[in-house]
Write a protein that holds these residues in place. Structure first.
Motif, mmCIF file in Angstrom:
data_model
loop_
_atom_site.group_PDB
_atom_site.id
_atom_site.type_symbol
_atom_site.label_atom_id
_atom_site.label_comp_id
_atom_site.label_asym_id
_atom_site.label_seq_id
_atom_site.Cartn_x
_atom_site.Cartn_y
_atom_site.Cartn_z
ATOM 1 N N ASP A 135 37.419 46.460 37.906
ATOM 2 C CA ASP A 135 38.113 46.469 39.197
ATOM 3 C C ASP A 135 37.334 47.272 40.233
ATOM 4 O O ASP A 135 37.237 46.863 41.404
ATOM 5 C CB ASP A 135 39.520 47.050 39.031
ATOM 6 N N ARG A 136 36.789 48.411 39.812
ATOM 7 C CA ARG A 136 35.996 49.217 40.739
ATOM 8 C C ARG A 136 34.729 48.469 41.171
ATOM 9 O O ARG A 136 34.330 48.528 42.342
ATOM 10 C CB ARG A 136 35.623 50.542 40.073
ATOM 11 N N GLN A 188 33.337 46.758 45.268
ATOM 12 C CA GLN A 188 32.138 47.209 45.971
ATOM 13 C C GLN A 188 31.667 46.159 46.979
ATOM 14 O O GLN A 188 31.958 44.965 46.854
ATOM 15 C CB GLN A 188 31.020 47.504 44.969
ATOM 16 N N THR A 214 39.361 49.047 34.368
ATOM 17 C CA THR A 214 39.192 49.954 35.504
ATOM 18 C C THR A 214 37.793 49.846 36.100
ATOM 19 O O THR A 214 37.626 49.774 37.327
ATOM 20 C CB THR A 214 39.462 51.405 35.065
#
Length: 221
Positions: free
Chosen positions: A115-116, A120, A112
């Motif tokens: 992926d975040r 960006q 997670t």
């Protein structure tokens, strides 16, 4: 460049923010709640075995040897041996359950976060040092995994051990229990609070220094 040993304002969390972080972390642990509850049950059994061991020793010494009762001594020996075997087996099962839940939690959290991070913009990476990001993706995530793997279960186990020990002490000698509660418990409580505060500052300091070193290494390469 950050000042060495300083703790940035964004790293300072009040109680509300800390609660939010814990709730978000527990959401990642929801798929593994059955395994976690199994680990909690195993911790409870282990705690009972820890308390039962000295009870069998007392039984063997006071009534077996002191009371000149071979049968009571045999019961105490067998009971103590069974307690050790059960504690070992349950401890191994507890270790497997904790690590299965913890590693799954760690995998989901890392995926997670990665992926975040990939989503960006380039401006985000211009504003934030790569070393700091790497430090947070490693040290912080490992800390959250340790919380799920051992922190919560140790809290449950320590709480059960404290309650069972107090009950046993009251049953044996309420006078000695009163002395411990009035004089020993406050000292341990104050020492624990001071250690928690200083260890938190030291952890943030170490994380900051690691981020600085990684940033300097990246810029040097």
């Amino acid at each position: 460049m950050w000042a060495a040993g300083a703790v940035s304002d964004e790293d300072r969390l009040d109680r509300t923010q800390t609660g939010q972080v814990l709730r978000r972390a527990l959401q990642f642990a929801r798929p593994y709640r059955r395994t976690i509850w199994l680990a909690v049950a195993l911790v409870s059994i282990t705690t009972v075995c820890v308390v039962a061991g000295p009870v069998f020793v007392k039984l063997g010494l006071d009534r077996g040897i002191g009371g000149n009762s071979p049968s009571t001594l045999n019961i105490a020996i067998v009971g103590y041996a069974v307690t050790i075997v059960v504690a070992y087996i349950v401890g191994r099962l507890q270790y497997l359950a904790i690590n299965r839940a913890g590693e799954g939690f760690l995998r989901d959290l890392r995926v997670t976060v990665f992926d975040r991070l990939q989503a960006q913009s380039m401006a985000f990476f211009d504003r934030n040092k790569a070393g700091v990001l790497v430090s947070r993706m490693t040290a912080d995530i490992e800390s959250m995994a340790e919380l799920i793997q051992w922190g919560l279960l140790q809290f449950v186990g320590a709480g059960l051990l404290l309650v069972m020990t107090l009950v046993l002490m009251v049953a044996l000698s309420w006078q000695m229990t009163l002395v411990v509660v009035l004089f020993v418990a406050p000292v341990l409580g104050i020492a624990s609070v001071r250690f928690q505060r200083k260890s938190n500052v030291a952890y943030l300091d170490v994380r900051e220094r690691v981020g600085q070193n990684l940033s300097n290494l990246q810029e040097g390469i």
